[in-house]
Design an enzyme around this catalytic site. Sequence first.
Site, mmCIF file in Angstrom:
data_model
loop_
_atom_site.group_PDB
_atom_site.id
_atom_site.type_symbol
_atom_site.label_atom_id
_atom_site.label_comp_id
_atom_site.label_asym_id
_atom_site.label_seq_id
_atom_site.Cartn_x
_atom_site.Cartn_y
_atom_site.Cartn_z
ATOM 1 C CG ASP A 1 -1.559 -1.367 1.479
ATOM 2 O OD1 ASP A 1 -1.858 -1.533 2.591
ATOM 3 O OD2 ASP A 1 -1.814 -1.905 0.044
ATOM 4 C CG HIS B 1 -4.463 5.106 6.489
ATOM 5 N ND1 HIS B 1 -5.703 4.801 7.823
ATOM 6 C CD2 HIS B 1 -5.246 5.570 5.465
ATOM 7 C CE1 HIS B 1 -6.622 3.951 7.318
ATOM 8 N NE2 HIS B 1 -6.263 4.975 5.690
ATOM 9 N N GLY C 1 -1.007 2.425 4.432
ATOM 10 C CA GLY C 1 -3.002 3.376 3.676
ATOM 11 C C GLY C 1 -1.973 4.495 2.908
ATOM 12 C CG ASP D 1 -10.454 9.441 4.889
ATOM 13 O OD1 ASP D 1 -9.724 10.158 3.852
ATOM 14 O OD2 ASP D 1 -10.836 8.058 4.087
ATOM 15 C CG HIS E 1 -10.188 4.649 3.384
ATOM 16 N ND1 HIS E 1 -10.115 5.458 3.052
ATOM 17 C CD2 HIS E 1 -10.505 3.468 3.346
ATOM 18 C CE1 HIS E 1 -10.519 4.505 1.803
ATOM 19 N NE2 HIS E 1 -10.240 3.458 2.214
ATOM 20 C CG ASP F 1 -11.790 8.562 1.116
ATOM 21 O OD1 ASP F 1 -11.058 7.947 1.075
ATOM 22 O OD2 ASP F 1 -12.697 9.709 2.168
ATOM 23 C CE1 TYR G 1 -8.377 7.586 -1.806
ATOM 24 C CE2 TYR G 1 -6.285 8.443 -3.089
ATOM 25 C CZ TYR G 1 -7.178 8.353 -1.603
ATOM 26 O OH TYR G 1 -6.665 8.181 -0.407
HETATM 27 C C1 M7Y Z 1 -3.251 3.000 -2.602
HETATM 28 C C2 M7Y Z 1 -4.776 4.303 -2.310
HETATM 29 C C3 M7Y Z 1 -4.319 5.389 -1.556
HETATM 30 C C4 M7Y Z 1 -5.622 4.770 -3.151
HETATM 31 N N1 M7Y Z 1 -7.236 3.882 -3.408
HETATM 32 C C5 M7Y Z 1 -8.112 3.560 -4.421
HETATM 33 C C6 M7Y Z 1 -8.846 5.012 -4.514
HETATM 34 C C7 M7Y Z 1 -8.318 4.927 -6.400
HETATM 35 C C8 M7Y Z 1 -8.155 4.469 -6.887
HETATM 36 C C9 M7Y Z 1 -7.262 3.885 -6.041
HETATM 37 C C10 M7Y Z 1 -7.095 3.422 -2.223
HETATM 38 O O1 M7Y Z 1 -7.667 2.059 -2.109
HETATM 39 N N2 M7Y Z 1 -5.578 3.560 -1.788
HETATM 40 C C11 M7Y Z 1 -5.748 2.110 -0.361
HETATM 41 C C12 M7Y Z 1 -4.948 0.980 -0.875
HETATM 42 C C13 M7Y Z 1 -4.457 0.508 0.454
HETATM 43 C C14 M7Y Z 1 -5.045 1.210 1.904
HETATM 44 C C15 M7Y Z 1 -5.534 1.894 1.783
HETATM 45 C C16 M7Y Z 1 -5.643 2.866 0.926
HETATM 46 C C17 M7Y Z 1 -6.447 4.260 0.483
HETATM 47 C C18 M7Y Z 1 -6.840 4.625 1.855
HETATM 48 C C19 M7Y Z 1 -7.506 5.892 2.333
HETATM 49 O O2 M7Y Z 1 -7.916 6.915 1.627
HETATM 50 N N3 M7Y Z 1 -7.707 6.375 3.324
HETATM 51 O O3 M7Y Z 1 -8.175 7.327 3.607
HETATM 52 ZN ZN ZN Z 2 -9.528 7.407 2.928
#
Ligand code: M7Y
Ligand code: ZN
Length: 402
Positions: free
Chosen positions: A131, A173, A181, A208, A210, A297, A336
């Site tokens: 991540d 995170h 994260g 957020d 998350h 998000d 995002y």
């Molecule tokens: C790598 C990113 C941050 C981007 N993303 C998506 C958004 C749309 C396309 C990818 C995720 O799910 N992510 C993550 C991946 C693994 C763990 C956590 C997150 C997001 C954390 C967060 O937003 N916390 O507030």
């Molecule tokens: Zn988030």
Amino acid sequence: MTQDSTDTGNCVSATPFECSSDDNGLSCQDNKRAKTSLRVTYVHSEELKCKTNELIRIEKRAELVHSLIRVYGLLQYVELLEPRHAEESEILGFHCSDYINCLRGIGSCSDSEEISDKLSSEAEGYGLSYDCPQQTGVFETASLISGATITAAESLLNGSADIAINWYGGWHHAKRDSASGFCYINDIVLGILKLREKYDRVLYVDLDLHHGDGVEEAFEMTSKVMTVSFHKFSTGFFPGSGSLESVGTGRGKFYTVNVPLKDGIKDAEFYGVFCRVMKTVQEKFPGQAVVVQCGADSLSDDPMASFNLTHVGLAKCVCFLLSWNLPTLLLGGGGYNFPNTAKCWTFLTALAARRKLPMDIPEHEHLLEYGPGYDLSTSVGNRKDCNSHEYLSHVVTTVCST
Ligand SMILES: CC1(C)CN(C2CCCC2)C(=O)N1c1ccccc1/C=C/C(=O)NO
Ligand SMILES: [Zn+2]
């Protein structure tokens, strides 16, 4: 704006700030016209914007956000502060040195090949993989982002601002000894520790999508910081923590508040839960300063495709908190769908500065990103709301009776 901002779910913010609807759908107006507007600091520099722009997964988001704030003419209503890097001592006020040394080592690699050579089981032990992609200069960037949040907090401490904003921050995170994260240094924890130098009780609110696990974990054993997180809580959804039952430990018991929600929640229901929880929080924990993570998000059009909020729904929550007239720090976070994140944080900046914004996005180099509507609105999807009335009542009753 279709959102009826008077729909408060039997809950109103009763103080000088009134969350009233107008052609923007919402603006916080001070109903004592005579009172001067609040002083807002906005932390930004070209260096900070460029470094944040380069972060994998949110490339160019910072450019969109700052450009929209600039072209709406809001910079004349805020005091722009340039950030400094966080001091080593400040970072080590929370994070452990082994992790930071590893992060600095990774961040100093000149290219991904050198990074992969350096990527050892040690680095993976600090969460620096999966991540949290290894990125050249990641330590430099994270320490400047953290310095920006600290700079914002300092402007509240020294009395030069009533509201301080750092849309580059909000990385909730990061843990004391690991990245997580996509968060490397927890700027929010560092900002709260800075505020704690003056304020005995600091309230943290995480909007957020998350769970704000890194901030919660940092303060779960103290009664001096209350953390309140509203987030998606669902099997397999990151980070997996933030259940109703998670209430803090030791002296911090009952100073951790979690509001776990399901997919599809809309503005009215979210705000109804929000203000009932926050009214109880206000009664039980009279904070002296407030820190708000405004991750976007949770908006309907975000690729996370989970909650079904508009920026007006988030803004009503922020407006409620601003109505307490406490020193308040607003931070970014997830988000995002970059144009919608820019609209959301621009709207919140205008809210803080008490400026109304025309619906049409002003002409500027990124105007095409806002098509096809080219206006400030963010849409509501027709996603099913998986939060039954019974579920939300159970959550609110449990949280408010703890
Ligand atoms: C790598 C990113 C941050 C981007 N993303 C998506 C958004 C749309 C396309 C990818 C995720 O799910 N992510 C993550 C991946 C693994 C763990 C956590 C997150 C997001 C954390 C967060 O937003 N916390 O507030
Ligand atoms: Zn988030």
